[in-house]
Enzyme design. Structure first.
Site, PDB file in Angstrom:
ATOM      1  N   SER B 205      46.280  70.018  57.848  1.00  9.50           N
ATOM      2  CA  SER B 205      45.859  68.618  57.801  1.00  9.50           C
ATOM      3  C   SER B 205      46.937  67.701  58.372  1.00  9.50           C
ATOM      4  O   SER B 205      46.640  66.749  59.089  1.00  9.50           O
ATOM      5  CB  SER B 205      45.521  68.216  56.363  1.00  9.50           C
ATOM      6  OG  SER B 205      46.691  68.188  55.589  1.00  9.50           O
ATOM      7  N   ARG B 209      45.887  65.671  61.675  1.00 11.28           N
ATOM      8  CA  ARG B 209      45.764  64.218  61.493  1.00 11.28           C
ATOM      9  C   ARG B 209      46.534  63.471  62.586  1.00 11.28           C
ATOM     10  O   ARG B 209      46.002  62.601  63.261  1.00 11.28           O
ATOM     11  CB  ARG B 209      46.293  63.805  60.127  1.00 11.28           C
ATOM     12  CG  ARG B 209      46.177  62.301  59.871  1.00 11.28           C
ATOM     13  CD  ARG B 209      46.751  61.887  58.554  1.00 11.28           C
ATOM     14  NE  ARG B 209      46.094  62.583  57.441  1.00 11.28           N
ATOM     15  CZ  ARG B 209      46.652  63.531  56.730  1.00 11.28           C
ATOM     16  NH1 ARG B 209      47.889  63.916  57.006  1.00 11.28           N
ATOM     17  NH2 ARG B 209      46.000  64.114  55.756  1.00 11.28           N
ATOM     18  N   ASN B 213      44.615  61.577  65.749  1.00  9.69           N
ATOM     19  CA  ASN B 213      44.761  60.129  65.926  1.00  9.69           C
ATOM     20  C   ASN B 213      45.349  59.787  67.284  1.00  9.69           C
ATOM     21  O   ASN B 213      44.862  58.892  67.973  1.00  9.69           O
ATOM     22  CB  ASN B 213      45.636  59.550  64.820  1.00  9.69           C
ATOM     23  CG  ASN B 213      44.839  59.198  63.592  1.00  9.69           C
ATOM     24  OD1 ASN B 213      44.150  58.190  63.571  1.00  9.69           O
ATOM     25  ND2 ASN B 213      44.894  60.044  62.585  1.00  9.69           N
TER      26      ASN B 213
END
Lengths: 156, 268
Positions: B205, B209, B213
């Protein structure tokens, strides 16, 4: 976008940068920041202390001033008292002196009067003799009546 | 810079999203590197140079750091470092000389790499084409849009987390925690399975992440750049908005790392 050996290269970079931060960046900065914090705290404490000391000094100086004022007023009061005393003394002395002068003067006057009386006495006998001489020129002899004249002189 | 010189929209996007890869000649298929033993030279170079610059500057400033009135640079670095340290103090209650430097490294490095996104998307390639004379040379200027980088960081963090677990709790304590939390020793296999899923999810994660992004942000920049003249009113707002994303992603990566470290250092 595939996972490949770049992973290892990046892990090495990452490890290197962690090492740099851990060894050369964080400890000196942390020390500098902690030292500064301590310095500021010390400075504030010193300022507080200085303020307290200043307050104490102000109180002390006020005390000293008040004490000095009290002493000064005491001194003034004592001086006034003494001055009064001196004046009283002077007055007394002056009176004594004046009395003395008056007594002297009186004595002198009396002496003077006595002397004048003496002179007068001597003169009266002469005048009386001269008058009697003139009145009794012909009938009375001064030598014959000397005892009468002597008793008259004594009677004055 | 849309669709000129024989470029199609697809090839333009492709060009912007391809890494400069090097590998052994034997591993090449149609001139492209495939397989595991490939290195993304652009990611390695940009992230490395940025890191050397920024950490070099920080180390140089720190070596001259004084407790007196700080210089402008020292003040700024102290501000950043102090912010990170405050987060660590608030979250991590164990004793470790590693966590704060780790958090500082992550925040600063990720931030400067993300900040490469603020350079207009065509600036780098045009400069590179002018310098090398090869207008088709792929080069990604934002290292955090490469999952290799984000995974390298998150896996490193994961390893440090495991090491922290062993160091603080000892082997026995760690094993006890793995097999007995949260359901008690009787359900040891379930506990173990839960723990494995939980821990594996952490680096994945973390990495996805940041990568997601930044990749999406870069993609939006490329799409805006494709609009020709119309990109002008759009690029600026997205750029401004992106400043927020850049900082936020760096902060989130740092913050989660601190949280994982604190979980590793605290026994249940």
């Amino acid at each position: 976008m595939s996972i490949n050996a770049t992973l290892f290269g990046q892990a090495i970079w990452f490890a290197l940068f962690i090492f740099i931060t851990m060894k050369y960046v964080w400890p000196p900065l942390q020390k500098a920041m902690a030292d500064r914090q301590k310095q500021i705290a010390e400075g504030l404490a010193a300022a507080e202390r200085g303020k307290q000391e200043q307050e104490i000094a102000a109180k002390r100086s006020a005390d000293a001033l008040r004490e000095a004022k009290e002493k000064a007023s005491d001194v003034i009061a004592a001086a006034e008292k003494r001055a009064q005393l001196i004046v009283e003394d002077a007055k007394g002395q002056a009176k004594v002196e004046a009395d003395k002068v008056v007594v002297n003067a009186k004595a002198e006057i009396e002496q003077e009067v006595e002397r004048a009386k003496q002179q007068l006495r001597e003169r009266v006998a002469e005048l009386a003799v001269a008058g009697a001489e003139k009145i009794l020129k012909k009938e009375i002899n001064a030598a014959a009546h000397a005892d009468i004249l002597g008793s008259l002189k004594q009677g004055l | 810079m849309s669709a000129e010189g024989g470029l199609t929209t697809a090839s333009y996007i492709q060009h912007h999203l391809t890494n400069l890869a090097i590998c052994a000649d034997a591993a090449k298929v149609d001139g492209h590197c495939t397989g595991f033993w490939t290195f993304h030279l652009d990611t390695l170079l940009v992230s490395g140079i940025l890191g050397l610059l920024v950490f070099g500057l920080m180390a140089k400033t720190a070596s001259k750091a004084t407790a007196g009135v700080p210089s402008g640079v020292q003040n700024f670095i102290e501000m950043v470092v102090g912010l990170v340290d405050q987060q660590v103090r608030d979250t991590f209650h164990g004793k470790s000389a590693l966590v704060t430097p780790l958090a500082i490294t992550i925040f600063v490095w990720v931030f400067v790499m993300n900040a490469m996104d603020l350079i207009p998307v065509d600036f780098g390639p045009v400069v590179l084409a002018t310098v090398t004379g090869d207008s088709h040379m792929p080069f990604k200027f934002v290292p955090t849009t490469d999952p290799n980088l984000t995974f390298a960081m998150s896996i490193s963090v994961f390893c440090i987390m495991l090491w922290m677990n062993f160091k603080v709790k000892g082997f026995g304590g760690f094993m006890h925690e793995v097999f007995s939390a949260p359901f008690g020793p009787k359900l040891a296999p379930v506990n173990f399975l839960f723990r494995v899923v939980e821990d594996i999810a952490k680096p994945i994660s973390l990495a996805l992440r940041l990568f997601g992004n930044m990749y999406a942000g870069e993609m939006v920049f490329i799409l805006i750049a494709l609009l020709g003249l119309y990109q002008l009113p759009l690029a600026l707002p997205w750029e401004l908005f992106h400043i927020l994303i850049i900082t936020l992603q760096a902060f989130v990566f740092m913050m989660l790392t601190i949280v994982y470290m604190s979980m590793a250092a605290e026994s249940h």
